[in-house]
Write a protein that holds these residues in place. Structure first.
Motif, mmCIF file in Angstrom:
data_model
loop_
_atom_site.group_PDB
_atom_site.id
_atom_site.type_symbol
_atom_site.label_atom_id
_atom_site.label_comp_id
_atom_site.label_asym_id
_atom_site.label_seq_id
_atom_site.Cartn_x
_atom_site.Cartn_y
_atom_site.Cartn_z
ATOM 1 N N ALA A 143 0.906 -1.128 0.128
ATOM 2 C CA ALA A 143 0.078 0.130 -0.043
ATOM 3 C C ALA A 143 0.831 1.168 0.050
ATOM 4 C CB ALA A 143 -0.959 0.125 1.343
ATOM 5 N N ILE A 144 0.294 2.375 -0.059
ATOM 6 C CA ILE A 144 1.056 3.607 0.028
ATOM 7 C C ILE A 144 0.216 4.720 1.022
ATOM 8 C CG2 ILE A 144 0.016 4.731 -2.111
ATOM 9 C CD1 ILE A 144 2.976 5.851 -2.362
ATOM 10 N N GLN A 145 1.264 5.306 1.777
ATOM 11 C CA GLN A 145 0.808 6.179 2.640
ATOM 12 C C GLN A 145 1.053 7.584 1.735
ATOM 13 O OE1 GLN A 145 3.031 6.361 6.319
ATOM 14 N NE2 GLN A 145 1.652 5.158 7.172
ATOM 15 N N LEU A 146 -0.151 8.460 1.749
ATOM 16 C CA LEU A 146 -0.044 9.665 1.262
ATOM 17 C C LEU A 146 -0.214 10.687 2.582
ATOM 18 C CD1 LEU A 146 -2.175 9.380 -2.073
ATOM 19 C CD2 LEU A 146 0.020 9.188 -1.825
ATOM 20 N N ASN A 169 -5.867 15.258 -6.286
ATOM 21 C CA ASN A 169 -4.953 14.281 -6.641
ATOM 22 C C ASN A 169 -5.047 13.161 -6.016
ATOM 23 O OD1 ASN A 169 -2.336 14.195 -7.934
ATOM 24 N ND2 ASN A 169 -1.324 14.100 -5.999
ATOM 25 N N ILE A 170 -5.600 13.254 -4.670
ATOM 26 C CA ILE A 170 -5.564 11.990 -4.133
ATOM 27 C C ILE A 170 -6.711 11.275 -4.661
ATOM 28 C CG2 ILE A 170 -6.589 11.310 -2.033
ATOM 29 C CD1 ILE A 170 -5.334 13.541 -0.184
ATOM 30 N N GLY A 171 -7.858 11.721 -4.812
ATOM 31 C CA GLY A 171 -8.804 10.888 -5.665
ATOM 32 C C GLY A 171 -8.168 10.351 -6.928
ATOM 33 N N ASN A 172 -7.578 10.902 -7.524
ATOM 34 C CA ASN A 172 -6.959 10.436 -8.751
ATOM 35 C C ASN A 172 -5.972 9.241 -8.698
ATOM 36 O OD1 ASN A 172 -6.044 10.647 -11.689
ATOM 37 N ND2 ASN A 172 -4.231 11.191 -11.179
ATOM 38 N N ILE A 173 -5.222 9.567 -7.545
ATOM 39 C CA ILE A 173 -4.341 8.367 -7.307
ATOM 40 C C ILE A 173 -5.099 6.859 -6.709
ATOM 41 C CG2 ILE A 173 -2.818 7.596 -5.326
ATOM 42 C CD1 ILE A 173 -1.484 10.433 -5.493
ATOM 43 N N VAL A 174 -6.121 7.141 -5.935
ATOM 44 C CA VAL A 174 -7.020 6.235 -5.425
ATOM 45 C C VAL A 174 -7.665 5.536 -6.491
ATOM 46 C CG1 VAL A 174 -9.290 5.777 -4.205
ATOM 47 C CG2 VAL A 174 -7.696 7.345 -3.246
ATOM 48 N N GLU A 175 -7.998 6.295 -7.580
ATOM 49 C CA GLU A 175 -8.888 5.583 -8.857
ATOM 50 C C GLU A 175 -7.587 4.716 -9.758
ATOM 51 O OE1 GLU A 175 -10.963 6.947 -12.862
ATOM 52 O OE2 GLU A 175 -10.666 8.607 -11.228
ATOM 53 N N LYS A 176 -6.417 5.252 -9.854
ATOM 54 C CA LYS A 176 -5.419 4.733 -10.758
ATOM 55 C C LYS A 176 -4.571 3.998 -10.116
ATOM 56 C CE LYS A 176 -6.732 8.313 -14.011
ATOM 57 N NZ LYS A 176 -6.110 9.647 -14.668
ATOM 58 N N VAL A 177 -4.055 3.857 -8.911
ATOM 59 C CA VAL A 177 -3.090 3.204 -8.420
ATOM 60 C C VAL A 177 -3.020 1.743 -8.414
ATOM 61 C CG1 VAL A 177 -3.308 3.304 -5.717
ATOM 62 C CG2 VAL A 177 -0.810 3.551 -6.822
ATOM 63 N N PRO A 180 -3.828 -0.289 -2.286
ATOM 64 C CA PRO A 180 -4.699 0.582 -1.076
ATOM 65 C C PRO A 180 -3.993 1.754 -0.886
ATOM 66 C CG PRO A 180 -4.595 -1.878 -0.365
ATOM 67 C CD PRO A 180 -3.708 -1.691 -1.668
ATOM 68 N N VAL A 181 -4.738 2.841 -0.543
ATOM 69 C CA VAL A 181 -3.979 4.365 -0.331
ATOM 70 C C VAL A 181 -4.455 4.477 1.157
ATOM 71 C CG1 VAL A 181 -4.253 6.512 -0.876
ATOM 72 C CG2 VAL A 181 -4.232 4.955 -2.709
ATOM 73 N N ILE A 182 -3.351 5.140 1.870
ATOM 74 C CA ILE A 182 -3.735 5.448 3.249
ATOM 75 C C ILE A 182 -3.350 7.046 3.102
ATOM 76 C CG2 ILE A 182 -3.093 5.148 5.567
ATOM 77 C CD1 ILE A 182 -1.934 2.299 4.968
ATOM 78 N N VAL A 183 -4.206 7.796 3.653
ATOM 79 C CA VAL A 183 -4.047 9.082 3.754
ATOM 80 C C VAL A 183 -3.653 9.420 5.285
ATOM 81 C CG1 VAL A 183 -4.617 11.374 3.719
ATOM 82 C CG2 VAL A 183 -5.314 9.874 1.669
ATOM 83 N N LYS A 184 -2.518 9.723 5.476
ATOM 84 C CA LYS A 184 -1.947 10.252 6.875
ATOM 85 C C LYS A 184 -1.632 11.633 7.158
ATOM 86 C CE LYS A 184 2.206 8.556 9.687
ATOM 87 N NZ LYS A 184 2.269 9.980 10.050
ATOM 88 N N GLU A 185 -1.854 12.139 8.299
ATOM 89 C CA GLU A 185 -1.294 13.473 8.886
ATOM 90 C C GLU A 185 0.254 13.050 9.358
ATOM 91 O OE1 GLU A 185 -2.161 17.471 9.234
ATOM 92 O OE2 GLU A 185 -0.695 16.250 10.152
ATOM 93 N N VAL A 186 0.717 14.011 9.705
ATOM 94 C CA VAL A 186 2.124 13.749 10.203
ATOM 95 C C VAL A 186 2.060 14.456 11.726
ATOM 96 C CG1 VAL A 186 2.976 14.228 8.084
ATOM 97 C CG2 VAL A 186 2.881 16.011 9.633
ATOM 98 N N GLY A 187 0.892 14.437 12.305
ATOM 99 C CA GLY A 187 0.923 14.669 13.790
ATOM 100 C C GLY A 187 -0.003 15.846 14.219
ATOM 101 N N PHE A 188 -0.718 16.286 13.598
ATOM 102 C CA PHE A 188 -1.629 17.502 13.657
ATOM 103 C C PHE A 188 -3.324 16.954 13.610
ATOM 104 C CE2 PHE A 188 2.459 19.335 12.198
ATOM 105 C CZ PHE A 188 2.780 19.925 13.450
ATOM 106 N N GLY A 189 -3.194 15.997 13.289
ATOM 107 C CA GLY A 189 -4.734 15.426 13.465
ATOM 108 C C GLY A 189 -5.615 15.598 12.126
ATOM 109 N N ILE A 190 -6.816 14.625 11.887
ATOM 110 C CA ILE A 190 -7.540 14.739 10.690
ATOM 111 C C ILE A 190 -9.004 14.820 11.383
ATOM 112 C CG2 ILE A 190 -8.345 13.342 9.198
ATOM 113 C CD1 ILE A 190 -5.876 12.515 7.940
ATOM 114 N N SER A 191 -9.592 15.882 10.950
ATOM 115 C CA SER A 191 -10.995 16.050 11.371
ATOM 116 C C SER A 191 -11.982 15.258 10.814
ATOM 117 C CB SER A 191 -11.254 17.645 11.252
ATOM 118 O OG SER A 191 -11.291 17.827 9.929
ATOM 119 N N LYS A 192 -13.280 14.971 11.182
ATOM 120 C CA LYS A 192 -14.300 14.363 10.807
ATOM 121 C C LYS A 192 -14.456 15.183 9.466
ATOM 122 C CE LYS A 192 -19.102 13.146 11.101
ATOM 123 N NZ LYS A 192 -20.261 13.137 11.988
ATOM 124 N N GLU A 193 -14.411 16.428 9.164
ATOM 125 C CA GLU A 193 -14.819 16.991 7.862
ATOM 126 C C GLU A 193 -13.741 16.578 6.942
ATOM 127 O OE1 GLU A 193 -15.125 21.440 6.146
ATOM 128 O OE2 GLU A 193 -14.655 21.199 8.316
#
Length: 340
Positions: A143-146, A169-177, A180-193
């Protein structure tokens, strides 16, 4: 320059002193005095990225691209192989050139873990699809972390200042790669939105990487003497809050809990409040750099043993049962959830 920066990031991590609160301490789990199971009955195996892993733990993205990084990734991948847990490499942008010596610090992970190991590639979420495929091929990744790191980039002297178009860009990668694609923050969190936006473009794996662990504003501040960014050290979404809110999305969204995960209690609470897996990076890196391979290995072994003790004291014989544990929230975490 990138190689120098990679080493500085590791060195400056060891110099950081600011400690943020994950708010996992505001999660209460009730003791079960009649667990009705034996310690040897506890099963910690789980399913991740199409493979069975022995523990719901990931050695998360840290480094790569230098001799110094090669040694770190070799030792961490040896630990990942021994415990049969996944490992993610650090950002591979530095290795997209034809420098085989640079690539070797990433390739060592797959070479060590073998075909059965679970290896995760890593690039910035702005990466071109061609580079994503190169990064995956480089280490035969599962898989790849973005990674999303605007807070780090804007305080980095040589960092990026342009963030428009990343979601598309993320949507394009998910569609074509095709992986599995993992989207990752680097320590400041991801909100529900933000998680909802990612889910709507096809992302099914999110590493929330909340506030409370490695603080890249502080790390970059140590490198950048022209402006003092210390008043921004408290910026971010605490890990517990990000995890609980993102768990409100459909269950098919796999959540990786990371950001300040240091011990067995953090792991268990993270799985209870919504994590499918738990990522550890800074803590195991500290053990490795301060005491070598055996020190880091022993840290993980003891942490896993205590995780199983906590599962026994909750009366949960496997990870599926553990994730269904009732919990209560209190203090600042309760206030933030009630006001969200």
């Amino acid at each position: 320059m990138r190689e120098k920066r990679k080493r500085e990031h590791v060195e400056n991590y060891l110099r950081t002193t600011y400690k943020g609160a994950t708010l996992l301490e505001n999660v209460f789990l009730e003791h079960n005095a009649l667990p009705d199971l034996n310690f040897e009955d506890i099963d910690t195996k789980t399913f991740f990225l199409g493979k069975i892993v022995d523990y719901p733990i990931i050695i998360n993205a840290m480094t790569g691209g230098s001799d110094f990084s090669w040694e770190i990734n070799r030792d961490l991948s040896l630990i990942a192989k021994e415990f049969n847990i996944p490992m993610a490499v650090g950002s591979q942008t530095i290795a997209l050139c034809d420098d085989e010596e640079c690539k070797s610090s990433f390739k060592i992970v797959r070479q060590t873990m073998g075909d059965n190991g679970t290896v995760i590639a890593n690039l910035n979420a702005q990466a071109a699809i061609e580079d994503v495929k190169k990064a995956l091929d480089m280490i035969e990744a599962d898989a790849i972390q973005l990674h999303l790191n605007p807070a780090q980039e804007v305080v980095m002297l040589e960092g990026d200042r342009h963030f428009r178009g990343i979601l598309d860009n993320i949507g394009n990668i998910v569609e074509k790669v095709g992986k599995p694609v993992i989207v990752k923050e680097v320590g400041f969190g991801i909100s529900k939105e933000v998680a909802t936006k990612l889910y709507n473009v096809g992302v099914r794996n999110i590493d929330i990487s909340g506030y409370g662990g490695t603080n890249f504003i502080e790390i970059e501040n140590i490198r950048y003497n022209n402006i003092d960014f210390s008043d921004l050290y408290s910026w971010g979404i605490p890990t517990a809050l990000a995890l609980i809110k993102c768990r409100e999305l459909p269950k098919e969204l796999n959540l990786i809990a990371s950001g300040g995960i240091r011990d067995s209690m953090d792991i268990v609470k993270s799985l209870v409040i919504g994590g499918n897996m738990v990522g550890i990076s800074g803590e195991i890196l500290s053990y490795l750099l301060h005491g070598g391979y055996e020190n880091a290995r022993n840290y993980l072994e003891v942490t896993i043993h205590k995780m199983k003790i906590l599962m026994l004291l909750l009366g949960k014989k496997n990870i599926e049962e553990l994730r269904a544990t009732d919990y209560k929230i209190m203090g600042d975490l309760k206030d933030l959830i009630n006001n969200s």
